[in-house]
Design a protein around this motif. Structure first.
Motif, PDB file in Angstrom:
ATOM      1  N   GLU A  17      25.661  -7.943  -5.947  1.00 25.46           N
ATOM      2  CA  GLU A  17      27.070  -7.550  -5.842  1.00 25.46           C
ATOM      3  C   GLU A  17      27.865  -8.515  -6.707  1.00 25.46           C
ATOM      4  N   TRP A  18      28.903  -8.005  -7.373  1.00 21.74           N
ATOM      5  CA  TRP A  18      29.688  -8.863  -8.246  1.00 21.74           C
ATOM      6  C   TRP A  18      31.113  -8.349  -8.375  1.00 21.74           C
ATOM      7  N   THR A  19      31.978  -9.242  -8.817  1.00 20.51           N
ATOM      8  CA  THR A  19      33.346  -8.900  -9.196  1.00 20.51           C
ATOM      9  C   THR A  19      33.584  -9.458 -10.593  1.00 20.51           C
ATOM     10  N   ALA A  20      34.581  -8.951 -11.261  1.00 14.26           N
ATOM     11  CA  ALA A  20      34.866  -9.359 -12.639  1.00 14.26           C
ATOM     12  C   ALA A  20      35.152 -10.855 -12.748  1.00 14.26           C
ATOM     13  N   GLY A  21      35.689 -11.460 -11.714  1.00 14.24           N
ATOM     14  CA  GLY A  21      36.062 -12.871 -11.773  1.00 14.24           C
ATOM     15  C   GLY A  21      34.991 -13.831 -11.301  1.00 14.24           C
ATOM     16  N   ASP A  22      33.752 -13.379 -11.140  1.00 14.35           N
ATOM     17  CA  ASP A  22      32.683 -14.233 -10.621  1.00 14.35           C
ATOM     18  C   ASP A  22      31.515 -14.266 -11.607  1.00 14.35           C
ATOM     19  N   PRO A  23      31.570 -15.182 -12.588  1.00  7.13           N
ATOM     20  CA  PRO A  23      30.521 -15.211 -13.622  1.00  7.13           C
ATOM     21  C   PRO A  23      29.121 -15.483 -13.084  1.00  7.13           C
ATOM     22  N   GLU A  24      28.992 -16.255 -12.027  1.00  9.06           N
ATOM     23  CA  GLU A  24      27.661 -16.528 -11.461  1.00  9.06           C
ATOM     24  C   GLU A  24      27.064 -15.261 -10.854  1.00  9.06           C
ATOM     25  N   ALA A  25      27.884 -14.490 -10.154  1.00  7.64           N
ATOM     26  CA  ALA A  25      27.411 -13.235  -9.569  1.00  7.64           C
ATOM     27  C   ALA A  25      27.068 -12.226 -10.655  1.00  7.64           C
ATOM     28  N   ILE A  26      27.844 -12.214 -11.734  1.00 11.75           N
ATOM     29  CA  ILE A  26      27.558 -11.314 -12.861  1.00 11.75           C
ATOM     30  C   ILE A  26      26.227 -11.683 -13.487  1.00 11.75           C
ATOM     31  N   GLU A  27      25.999 -12.964 -13.700  1.00 10.98           N
ATOM     32  CA  GLU A  27      24.738 -13.413 -14.291  1.00 10.98           C
ATOM     33  C   GLU A  27      23.548 -13.029 -13.402  1.00 10.98           C
ATOM     34  N   ALA A  28      23.689 -13.191 -12.101  1.00  5.60           N
ATOM     35  CA  ALA A  28      22.623 -12.812 -11.173  1.00  5.60           C
ATOM     36  C   ALA A  28      22.384 -11.306 -11.210  1.00  5.60           C
ATOM     37  N   ALA A  29      23.452 -10.518 -11.309  1.00  2.00           N
ATOM     38  CA  ALA A  29      23.323  -9.060 -11.364  1.00  2.00           C
ATOM     39  C   ALA A  29      22.621  -8.618 -12.646  1.00  2.00           C
ATOM     40  N   VAL A  30      22.996  -9.214 -13.771  1.00  2.00           N
ATOM     41  CA  VAL A  30      22.371  -8.874 -15.050  1.00  2.00           C
ATOM     42  C   VAL A  30      20.883  -9.225 -15.015  1.00  2.00           C
ATOM     43  N   THR A  31      20.551 -10.371 -14.448  1.00  4.15           N
ATOM     44  CA  THR A  31      19.149 -10.779 -14.337  1.00  4.15           C
ATOM     45  C   THR A  31      18.368  -9.805 -13.461  1.00  4.15           C
ATOM     46  N   ALA A  32      18.911  -9.443 -12.310  1.00  5.06           N
ATOM     47  CA  ALA A  32      18.247  -8.492 -11.410  1.00  5.06           C
ATOM     48  C   ALA A  32      18.084  -7.139 -12.100  1.00  5.06           C
ATOM     49  N   PHE A  33      19.113  -6.698 -12.800  1.00  2.37           N
ATOM     50  CA  PHE A  33      19.084  -5.427 -13.532  1.00  2.37           C
ATOM     51  C   PHE A  33      17.939  -5.427 -14.541  1.00  2.37           C
ATOM     52  N   ARG A  34      17.847  -6.456 -15.367  1.00  5.13           N
ATOM     53  CA  ARG A  34      16.808  -6.567 -16.389  1.00  5.13           C
ATOM     54  C   ARG A  34      15.412  -6.595 -15.762  1.00  5.13           C
ATOM     55  N   GLU A  35      15.258  -7.342 -14.678  1.00  2.09           N
ATOM     56  CA  GLU A  35      13.957  -7.427 -14.017  1.00  2.09           C
ATOM     57  C   GLU A  35      13.493  -6.051 -13.527  1.00  2.09           C
ATOM     58  N   GLU A  36      14.409  -5.283 -12.975  1.00  2.00           N
ATOM     59  CA  GLU A  36      14.042  -3.963 -12.473  1.00  2.00           C
ATOM     60  C   GLU A  36      13.726  -2.993 -13.615  1.00  2.00           C
ATOM     61  N   LEU A  37      14.464  -3.072 -14.704  1.00  3.13           N
ATOM     62  CA  LEU A  37      14.135  -2.227 -15.859  1.00  3.13           C
ATOM     63  C   LEU A  37      12.750  -2.586 -16.384  1.00  3.13           C
ATOM     64  N   ASP A  38      12.434  -3.876 -16.418  1.00  2.00           N
ATOM     65  CA  ASP A  38      11.118  -4.326 -16.880  1.00  2.00           C
ATOM     66  C   ASP A  38      10.008  -3.834 -15.958  1.00  2.00           C
ATOM     67  N   ARG A  39      10.323  -3.601 -14.699  1.00  2.00           N
ATOM     68  CA  ARG A  39       9.341  -3.087 -13.732  1.00  2.00           C
ATOM     69  C   ARG A  39       9.179  -1.571 -13.819  1.00  2.00           C
ATOM     70  N   GLY A  40       9.975  -0.911 -14.680  1.00  4.97           N
ATOM     71  CA  GLY A  40       9.842   0.529 -14.864  1.00  4.97           C
ATOM     72  C   GLY A  40      10.916   1.376 -14.222  1.00  4.97           C
ATOM     73  N   TYR A  41      11.920   0.739 -13.624  1.00  2.00           N
ATOM     74  CA  TYR A  41      13.006   1.494 -12.996  1.00  2.00           C
ATOM     75  C   TYR A  41      13.985   1.998 -14.049  1.00  2.00           C
ATOM     76  N   PHE A  42      14.638   3.123 -13.745  1.00  2.00           N
ATOM     77  CA  PHE A  42      15.736   3.657 -14.542  1.00  2.00           C
ATOM     78  C   PHE A  42      17.034   3.300 -13.833  1.00  2.00           C
ATOM     79  N   ALA A  43      18.084   3.062 -14.592  1.00  2.00           N
ATOM     80  CA  ALA A  43      19.394   2.762 -14.015  1.00  2.00           C
ATOM     81  C   ALA A  43      20.318   3.943 -14.274  1.00  2.00           C
ATOM     82  N   MET A  44      21.003   4.376 -13.219  1.00  2.00           N
ATOM     83  CA  MET A  44      21.904   5.522 -13.295  1.00  2.00           C
ATOM     84  C   MET A  44      23.300   5.130 -12.822  1.00  2.00           C
ATOM     85  N   VAL A  45      24.313   5.713 -13.472  1.00  3.35           N
ATOM     86  CA  VAL A  45      25.707   5.497 -13.110  1.00  3.35           C
ATOM     87  C   VAL A  45      26.394   6.858 -13.053  1.00  3.35           C
TER      88      VAL A  45
END
Length: 74
Positions: A17-45
């Motif tokens: 979970e993240w908000t625009a004003g929380d760079p640490e949470a954004i970094e954690a979200a981007v890392t989690a996102f990349r890890e899941e894509l590397d595991r074969g998941y698709f991301a949908m919006v």
């Protein structure tokens, strides 16, 4: 607050979970996102009622990003 969720056997798991004003949470979200894509998941919006698109970069302004495995079958 934005959320990154993975669809799984439990229904879904919130990975970040993240908000625009929380760079640490954004970094954690981007890392989690990349890890899941590397595991074969698709991301949908959602792009509107009944519509979604696949994304390869985490859209930081999205309310919800859903990760799912490809549909198997033949």
């Amino acid at each position: 607050m934005s959320r990154l969720v993975r669809m799984d056997r439990t229904g879904h798991t919130t990975l970040a979970e993240w908000t625009a004003g929380d760079p640490e949470a954004i970094e954690a979200a981007v890392t989690a996102f990349r890890e899941e894509l590397d595991r074969g998941y698709f991301a949908m919006v959602s792009t509107g009622p009944g519509h979604a698109e696949q994304v390869k970069e985490l859209p930081l302004d999205a309310d919800l990003v859903i990760l799912r495995l490809p549909i198997s079958g033949g």
